[in-house]
Motif scaffolding. Structure first.
Motif, mmCIF file in Angstrom:
data_model
loop_
_atom_site.group_PDB
_atom_site.id
_atom_site.type_symbol
_atom_site.label_atom_id
_atom_site.label_comp_id
_atom_site.label_asym_id
_atom_site.label_seq_id
_atom_site.Cartn_x
_atom_site.Cartn_y
_atom_site.Cartn_z
ATOM 1 N N ARG A 1 -11.919 23.093 10.660
ATOM 2 C CA ARG A 1 -12.884 23.745 9.778
ATOM 3 C C ARG A 1 -14.133 24.263 10.474
ATOM 4 O O ARG A 1 -14.851 25.087 9.898
ATOM 5 N N LEU A 2 -14.420 23.784 11.660
ATOM 6 C CA LEU A 2 -15.626 24.217 12.355
ATOM 7 C C LEU A 2 -15.339 24.965 13.651
ATOM 8 O O LEU A 2 -15.893 26.034 13.894
ATOM 9 N N VAL A 3 -14.469 24.412 14.470
ATOM 10 C CA VAL A 3 -14.222 25.003 15.791
ATOM 11 C C VAL A 3 -13.219 26.156 15.718
ATOM 12 O O VAL A 3 -13.451 27.227 16.294
ATOM 13 N N ALA A 4 -12.115 25.972 15.016
ATOM 14 C CA ALA A 4 -11.085 27.018 14.943
ATOM 15 C C ALA A 4 -11.608 28.330 14.370
ATOM 16 O O ALA A 4 -11.262 29.405 14.882
ATOM 17 N N PRO A 5 -12.427 28.320 13.313
ATOM 18 C CA PRO A 5 -12.955 29.605 12.834
ATOM 19 C C PRO A 5 -13.762 30.360 13.885
ATOM 20 O O PRO A 5 -13.709 31.591 13.947
ATOM 21 N N VAL A 6 -14.497 29.622 14.714
ATOM 22 C CA VAL A 6 -15.299 30.271 15.752
ATOM 23 C C VAL A 6 -14.415 30.845 16.853
ATOM 24 O O VAL A 6 -14.554 32.016 17.233
ATOM 25 N N THR A 7 -13.474 30.066 17.357
ATOM 26 C CA THR A 7 -12.628 30.569 18.453
ATOM 27 C C THR A 7 -11.713 31.690 17.979
ATOM 28 O O THR A 7 -11.466 32.647 18.721
ATOM 29 N N THR A 8 -11.223 31.606 16.730
ATOM 30 C CA THR A 8 -10.363 32.667 16.214
ATOM 31 C C THR A 8 -11.166 33.936 15.979
ATOM 32 O O THR A 8 -10.727 35.036 16.301
ATOM 33 N N GLY A 9 -12.357 33.795 15.418
ATOM 34 C CA GLY A 9 -13.182 34.957 15.134
ATOM 35 C C GLY A 9 -13.746 35.617 16.370
ATOM 36 O O GLY A 9 -13.871 36.844 16.428
ATOM 37 N N VAL A 10 -14.081 34.825 17.372
ATOM 38 C CA VAL A 10 -14.723 35.362 18.571
ATOM 39 C C VAL A 10 -13.714 35.711 19.658
ATOM 40 O O VAL A 10 -13.785 36.774 20.275
ATOM 41 N N TYR A 11 -12.764 34.811 19.914
ATOM 42 C CA TYR A 11 -11.813 34.996 21.010
ATOM 43 C C TYR A 11 -10.418 35.394 20.542
ATOM 44 O O TYR A 11 -9.534 35.640 21.374
ATOM 45 N N SER A 12 -10.187 35.426 19.233
ATOM 46 C CA SER A 12 -8.844 35.670 18.682
ATOM 47 C C SER A 12 -7.845 34.667 19.242
ATOM 48 O O SER A 12 -6.694 34.991 19.525
ATOM 49 N N ALA A 13 -8.285 33.421 19.403
ATOM 50 C CA ALA A 13 -7.440 32.395 20.020
ATOM 51 C C ALA A 13 -7.642 31.054 19.338
ATOM 52 O O ALA A 13 -8.722 30.767 18.803
ATOM 53 N N ALA A 14 -6.604 30.223 19.373
ATOM 54 C CA ALA A 14 -6.697 28.868 18.848
ATOM 55 C C ALA A 14 -7.538 28.015 19.786
ATOM 56 O O ALA A 14 -7.609 28.268 20.998
ATOM 57 N N PRO A 15 -8.197 26.975 19.276
ATOM 58 C CA PRO A 15 -9.031 26.121 20.130
ATOM 59 C C PRO A 15 -8.274 25.522 21.309
ATOM 60 O O PRO A 15 -8.850 25.330 22.379
ATOM 61 N N GLY B 1 -22.463 37.907 8.338
ATOM 62 C CA GLY B 1 -21.027 37.965 8.570
ATOM 63 C C GLY B 1 -20.346 36.696 8.109
ATOM 64 O O GLY B 1 -20.990 35.699 7.771
ATOM 65 N N VAL B 2 -19.022 36.740 8.093
ATOM 66 C CA VAL B 2 -18.236 35.610 7.611
ATOM 67 C C VAL B 2 -17.077 35.361 8.569
ATOM 68 O O VAL B 2 -16.358 36.300 8.944
ATOM 69 N N LEU B 3 -16.894 34.112 8.959
ATOM 70 C CA LEU B 3 -15.707 33.676 9.695
ATOM 71 C C LEU B 3 -14.794 32.959 8.713
ATOM 72 O O LEU B 3 -15.256 32.461 7.681
ATOM 73 N N THR B 4 -13.516 32.893 9.027
ATOM 74 C CA THR B 4 -12.580 32.254 8.103
ATOM 75 C C THR B 4 -11.878 31.073 8.745
ATOM 76 O O THR B 4 -11.582 31.085 9.947
ATOM 77 N N VAL B 5 -11.610 30.062 7.948
ATOM 78 C CA VAL B 5 -10.755 28.964 8.386
ATOM 79 C C VAL B 5 -9.358 29.538 8.568
ATOM 80 O O VAL B 5 -8.806 30.147 7.640
ATOM 81 N N PRO B 6 -8.752 29.406 9.757
ATOM 82 C CA PRO B 6 -7.437 30.003 9.994
ATOM 83 C C PRO B 6 -6.424 29.602 8.925
ATOM 84 O O PRO B 6 -6.327 28.436 8.546
ATOM 85 N N GLY B 7 -5.699 30.602 8.417
ATOM 86 C CA GLY B 7 -4.693 30.371 7.404
ATOM 87 C C GLY B 7 -5.196 30.483 5.983
ATOM 88 O O GLY B 7 -4.399 30.499 5.040
ATOM 89 N N SER B 8 -6.521 30.577 5.810
ATOM 90 C CA SER B 8 -7.075 30.619 4.456
ATOM 91 C C SER B 8 -7.185 32.029 3.909
ATOM 92 O O SER B 8 -7.170 32.226 2.687
ATOM 93 N N HIS B 9 -7.322 33.015 4.765
ATOM 94 C CA HIS B 9 -7.485 34.404 4.358
ATOM 95 C C HIS B 9 -6.655 35.294 5.269
ATOM 96 O O HIS B 9 -6.301 34.914 6.391
ATOM 97 N N THR B 10 -6.378 36.494 4.801
ATOM 98 C CA THR B 10 -5.643 37.449 5.624
ATOM 99 C C THR B 10 -6.507 37.967 6.757
ATOM 100 O O THR B 10 -6.031 38.166 7.870
ATOM 101 N N ALA B 11 -7.776 38.216 6.477
ATOM 102 C CA ALA B 11 -8.711 38.678 7.504
ATOM 103 C C ALA B 11 -9.199 37.490 8.327
ATOM 104 O O ALA B 11 -9.285 36.369 7.829
ATOM 105 N N LYS B 12 -9.536 37.752 9.583
ATOM 106 C CA LYS B 12 -10.052 36.667 10.426
ATOM 107 C C LYS B 12 -11.575 36.622 10.425
ATOM 108 O O LYS B 12 -12.180 35.592 10.723
#
Length: 508
Positions: A172-186, A364-375
């Motif tokens: 809920r905290l780290v994955a949204p940042v790495t996915t939104g910024v790096y397009s990668a899983a933690p 801006g908004v980051l998303t918890v991976p898997g919760s929304h279609t947009a990242k």
């Protein structure tokens, strides 16, 4: 014996360089060669230079459709912007923070402050507890009272966070940042690159949250803060930087040929030959020395094929194209591992939505991976005052799709359908009902996102590829796939590689 400047200047004037690719890396490399008097021809397949820096016009308003800001670290980009006479246009984003959407049971909340890459310094902090809940807080607190599981040797950010603070902090905290910024899983993010000093601080503090707190208190984590906290932009858009470099290339006598697709690169006897195609009705300007004597031309299927000869070649294309072009003249490159480069799509929307004027969910908004279609989503009119002024009461948002190992949800949609999906996602992420009638205009852009330098193994892959390239005389390769993503990495790397090539050509 050191050669005199007149001799070097004469040699530079006789040296021909072809740059393949007109992204910012290719433009900077071309400029560095042209500055010393070399004959430079840049070939770009698209109808405009800039690569990931591009503009869009929405109902008469021009905005960034690709990269919108640059990291301030190192000062390289700011120095270039000022050198090109755009220093008075440098602007900072609004201070409003980002939000996080897709949180179980509460949907959305402001992204907690005071952490590093989403890792909290204090799990009991109210904005942290709201997102991970009390069960997540107490699991994260175990990090403080249990012995260090890995003392200074963790490479995977995801594994480190999960082992120390639990899945909720990771998810809920780290994955949204790495996915939104790096397009990668933690799990794919290298701790030592993304958060320099964190491993060492973990050894000293004995806990991950303590390490984060220590780094922040000591001021040693500036390069490890969540990206976006130390960035700047250009009033009018980053494309003004591209325009300025292209204009400077013209002033320096370099040629930029747009809508010119390179089809082959070969080297024989120390001379390079680059074959390319462009529309038959548009005559190429000739070979790199300007007399056209080395240009072989043939018209096929409405295209004109021609060849240019040169003393050196700089390849500034995405990785896949570079590897294909150099397969015959840099065979060692084929033996190096290729990186994964996801396709990212950014849909920019102009909206007649007065309810968004108050920036209900920050910049801006980051998303918890898997919760929304947009990242992720950027509320451009909330983030940049120049965009707000230009939009004249309308709102501009950018919705991003796609990540490492996950194709963009818009990939197979037509432009209208992609715009409707982006509007739906914007409505959900911003917590504001947005109807089709409120959509004033839309623009869609697709990018191949090079692998960030912070991905585990990226450094080794890039080093091996660069060594294979540098082993070939008269060849250089620049761009994000070797430098790392972001203007703050691509620009100094392109300068360094161009300088290496210049030195080898002029002091040979």
């Amino acid at each position: 014996m050191t050669e005199e400047p007149p001799a070097l200047a004469a040699r530079a004037a006789e040296t021909r360089v072809i740059v393949i690719g007109g992204g910012i890396g290719g433009l900077i490399a071309a400029r560095e060669c042209a500055k010393v008097g070399m004959q430079v021809v840049l070939l770009e397949a698209a109808d405009a230079a800039g690569g990931a820096i591009r503009r869009a016009t929405l109902d008469g308003v021009t905005v960034d459709a690709g990269a919108e800001s640059f990291a301030t670290r190192g000062g390289h980009v700011r120095a270039l912007v000022e050198e090109l006479g755009l220093g008075d246009r440098i602007v900072s984003p609004a201070p409003g923070g980002a939000w996080l959407a897709g949180i179980p049971r509460i949907d959305a909340a402001p992204l907690p402050v005071g952490g590093i890459l989403g890792i909290p310094a204090n799990p009991f902090q109210e904005d942290v507890r709201r997102i991970i809940g009390w069960s997540g807080v107490w699991r994260a607190y175990l990090d403080r009272i249990r012995p260090p599981l890995t003392i200074g040797h963790s490479h995977s950010l995801g594994r480190l966070v999960t082992s120390r603070m639990g899945r909720k902090v990771r998810d809920r905290l780290v994955a949204p940042v790495t996915t939104g910024v790096y397009s990668a899983a933690p799990e794919d993010v290298d701790v030592d690159i993304a958060a320099p000093g964190l491993n060492a601080a973990l050894t000293t503090a004995g806990s991950l949250s303590g390490a984060v707190q220590a780094l922040r208190q000591e001021g040693a984590a500036r390069a490890a803060k969540a990206p976006g906290s130390a960035v700047e932009g250009i009033d009018g858009g980053l494309s003004l930087l591209v325009d300025a470099v292209v204009a400077d290339l013209a002033r320096l006598g370099a040629e930029v040929l747009l809508e010119t697709a390179v089809t082959g690169v070969a080297r024989e006897g120390g001379e390079w030959t680059v074959t390319a195609q462009r529309a038959a009705e548009e005559r190429p300007a000739g070979d790199a020395d300007g007399d056209g004597a080395d240009a072989a031309q043939a018209q096929t299927a409405g295209l004109e094929e021609f060849a240019l000869s040169a003393d050196a070649v700089i390849v500034a294309t995405p990785e896949a194209a570079a590897r294909e072009l150099l397969g015959g003249c840099a065979p060692a490159l084929a033996a190096t591992p290729a990186s994964q480069a996801p396709e990212i799509e950014v849909v920019t929307l102009m909206l007649d939505a007065p309810g968004l004027e108050a920036a209900p969910r920050g910049t801006g908004v980051l998303t918890v991976p898997g919760s929304h279609t947009a990242k992720a989503l950027t509320h451009s009119t909330a983030k940049w005052s120049w965009v707000r002024d230009a939009a004249r009461g309308r709102e501009v948002v950018r919705v991003s799709f796609g990540a490492q190992g996950e194709s963009a949800a818009t990939a197979d949609l037509d432009d209208d359908a992609a715009a409707r999906l982006a509007l739906s996602e914007a409505s959900a992420l911003l917590g504001e009902t947005l109807r089709d009638s409120q959509l004033v205009a839309a623009h869609r852009a697709r990018f191949v996102q090079s692998q960030p330098a912070s991905i585990i193994g990226s450094g080794e892959r890039r080093a091996a590829a660069r060594a294979a390239v540098q082993a070939v005389p008269g060849l250089a390769v620049v761009g994000a796939w070797l430098a790392g993503t972001g203007l703050a990495q691509v620009i100094p790397d392109a300068k360094q590689e161009a300088d290496r090539l210049r030195h080898s050509l002029l002091w040979r």
